[in-house]
Design an enzyme around this catalytic site. Sequence first.
Site, PDB file in Angstrom:
ATOM      1  CD  GLU A 246      -4.299   1.971   1.416  1.00 43.49           C
ATOM      2  OE1 GLU A 246      -3.529   1.246   0.745  1.00 43.49           O
ATOM      3  OE2 GLU A 246      -4.921   2.934   0.968  1.00 43.49           O
ATOM      4  CB  CYS A 283      -4.779   1.668  -2.815  1.00 43.08           C
ATOM      5  SG  CYS A 283      -5.720   3.088  -2.300  1.00 43.08           S
TER       6      CYS A 283
END
Lengths: 490, 490
Positions: A246, A283
């Site tokens: 990720e 994020c």
Amino acid sequence: MLESINARTGMAHGASWADSTAQDIDLAARQAQSVASDFARATPGLRAELLRSMGQRLLSAREALVALADRETGLGLPRLNGELDRTVYQLEQFALALDQGAVHLLLDEPAVAGAAPVGRPRMTRIRVPLGPVAVFAASNFPFAFSVAGGDTASALAAGCPVIVKAHPAHPALSLALAEQVQAAVAQCGLPAAVFQLVQGAGIAVGVRLVQAPAVAAVAFTGSLQAGRALADLAAARSRPIPFFGELGSVNPLIVLPSALASGAAERAAALAQSITLGAGQFCTSPGVILVPQGEPGDGFVHALAGQLSQLQPHGMLTAGIRRNFESGVDAWRHAGGAQVLAGLEGNAAATPAATLVQVSAADYLRQPALQHEVFGPAALVVRTQAMNEMLEVLAAIGGTLTATIWGIDGDAAQVTEEVHALVHRATEVAGRVLFAGVPTGVAVTAAQQHGGPYPASTAPATTSVGLAAMDRFLRPVALQDAPDWLIQRY
Amino acid sequence: MLESINARTGMAHGASWADSTAQDIDLAARQAQSVASDFARATPGLRAELLRSMGQRLLSAREALVALADRETGLGLPRLNGELDRTVYQLEQFALALDQGAVHLLLDEPAVAGAAPVGRPRMTRIRVPLGPVAVFAASNFPFAFSVAGGDTASALAAGCPVIVKAHPAHPALSLALAEQVQAAVAQCGLPAAVFQLVQGAGIAVGVRLVQAPAVAAVAFTGSLQAGRALADLAAARSRPIPFFGELGSVNPLIVLPSALASGAAERAAALAQSITLGAGQFCTSPGVILVPQGEPGDGFVHALAGQLSQLQPHGMLTAGIRRNFESGVDAWRHAGGAQVLAGLEGNAAATPAATLVQVSAADYLRQPALQHEVFGPAALVVRTQAMNEMLEVLAAIGGTLTATIWGIDGDAAQVTEEVHALVHRATEVAGRVLFAGVPTGVAVTAAQQHGGPYPASTAPATTSVGLAAMDRFLRPVALQDAPDWLIQRY
């Protein structure tokens, strides 16, 4: 060598630790492999007990863990207590999924008499664990995506031994968390190699771990640069292994004209909070805000800038992250056509300034340097002249964890073909598409998808948050004409 | 340049075709991308109609297609007619899955009131098509894994435009099949770029296709060497794309002592048929047979060798495949401790000899050259002294599409811990584990899994046969707070 750095003062505190050696790492991988078959054959109930035991221990040690996390990350007690609660909830959700029993047995089809292709034997689709999983902890969620976080929880739930590569920005916390997990493993009567920790300040530890022959999969949360380098190593092995990375994400947020008609001030306030939450070190932090040209849009952008100017983000996780943030916003400030709306100064201060920079869509599209993520409390407002420019900006951003569209009416009759095209484009570039609220905050649930097209994720068909995170570590197997007693074991 | 070679005579027949140029391939990829969004938004019903129309056209053109296939592959009319039926059935199964409507909408979770982590917005998990898929056709299934085969069917079912790279061993058939698919696309009112064909004799065409920026995923069936080279290119792109490669497989078959107690002769006959089916050119052809040392095992192996000696496989697909087969069995014949039981000669004949070579488990384990696949009508018998050697041989084989265990009793009370360990090991190395019958023949069904740990597959969590093959080309997206009208579209 690893030291525990006080995030607020930049000073080392207490002990230091040597990096794990190549021998340490190879041994950890071999030990994980040596227990993998037994752990795979442990009952789902025992794995649920392990996850719950981990959660109980985190709760029991909360005060010490949160204090340590606060010293090493500077994220503050309210946020860290909330994150610990979320981490325990996450462990419990995977335990519940194991209790419900749909993890291994997917489908049992009876035999069909007759000739092929219609006739067929009994076919039973099950899933088996992949084997030892290397987990690379993230810096920005010291509980939820670190030693006992989502990747570890989902790999253990799937029946895979875990080797965590601790994040060097919170080494003392990592060791304290590992002690709790190790105690839970022992309490459940499982071999110690079901959970191991390695650590190191440089890249050598991670490289060795990804290349260890016994490692079967890697879960990584971090930067595009580091993640891509490790993903390339995973793909180049003589036996390539899946790399669930990720990486970075821009998280565009689109403000349609109808969202400006009413409630714009409240929306601007909510957005400012989302941009600065945790000093923008999420994020899913919204990094590009698309706003139509014209008066209502001007008013919204003005309100957003005003809100941001009144917010003072806390300090950032590390000096390196701070440096990258300052150079990122500097590049925005000096881009062609850029107009700084908030955060003119602040480079020298202890804490970063919430920053808002505005460009036209044309300027955005012609300057690829603007299309990269800036990790921290900053957003780029992109002013668009027509829906078509919104589509082009989304395409230029490419892969992103989230895309948010504000102002789509609930009434299907009022939805234009242009809006359909915009929603479709959003699903093409993002792993999660929001129609209300802000992208920060990722629910731990079965429907969640945290992972979008590259570079948001190196494995866009998988998620690192939510119950489907377990799917990464399970491989389907078809049993043909299996006896009943075997199928009952799954 | 491509020529249509008569598989039985080795002579070129009729026309020749130029390789697709780099410009052709780039244009095909861009055109596929230009229609990808529209095709993704086509209703599942329209996609089902396309698949059924393809199937109807294959049936209508059966006579000409099968004759062409027979000339270019030498596989014979009964087999090719059966394979065409299976291909049409496969198209119909994907159409049915689309009719049943569970392809795009996976889960719709209502909002939960309260604070996070328990409280959450409405979350809806859907799946969207990846975009243009490059399909590399296989030589050994000119219908079922070629132009209109499983990869093409599953990608179109998922809503992805397809660019097929034709297999150079059957170029005339590929063009004839492509004409049928293109006619079906036109009949359904879909843009022509939903399905395109490129072709070439060398590796340049495939390389260019995998590297084309607009290609979103690759499905490949073929050799380990070619598949790994292309997989590496897919991983090295600036935007890496998934590479679903079904490569080589050894397909071990384990004969437990209880399988030798009765019916051994019938089992030997069935196994000989499976080894020689289609001249052994099946990815699931049993290549290693594990048989316990001792008298009952000797008898079984003797019967198997006798059966094989009476079978005369037909000619192989290409001269290159034949050469590889001969050099593979030569290596077996000359390995340390090897004993040739069937197929002593035959290298010079027009058709290959069914070959059986025997080694001890100790000899097998110490000679890694024995552990590779030999593609063709041959098997290696490995004689084992104890169950532990069976586990070691399975581990040495590593990833395989199938593992078959004969002789496990249906009565759970009689199952030993050793048998449990053997079954578990089989699930660790294989994508499909059989408890009766032979591994050749792969049912097209929802529970099927055709793809095992590397090198059987470059993406072991996915399957290239069965309804789950569609999953390869769909990416999950979470919709958060989506309006009802949008959810109803999925």
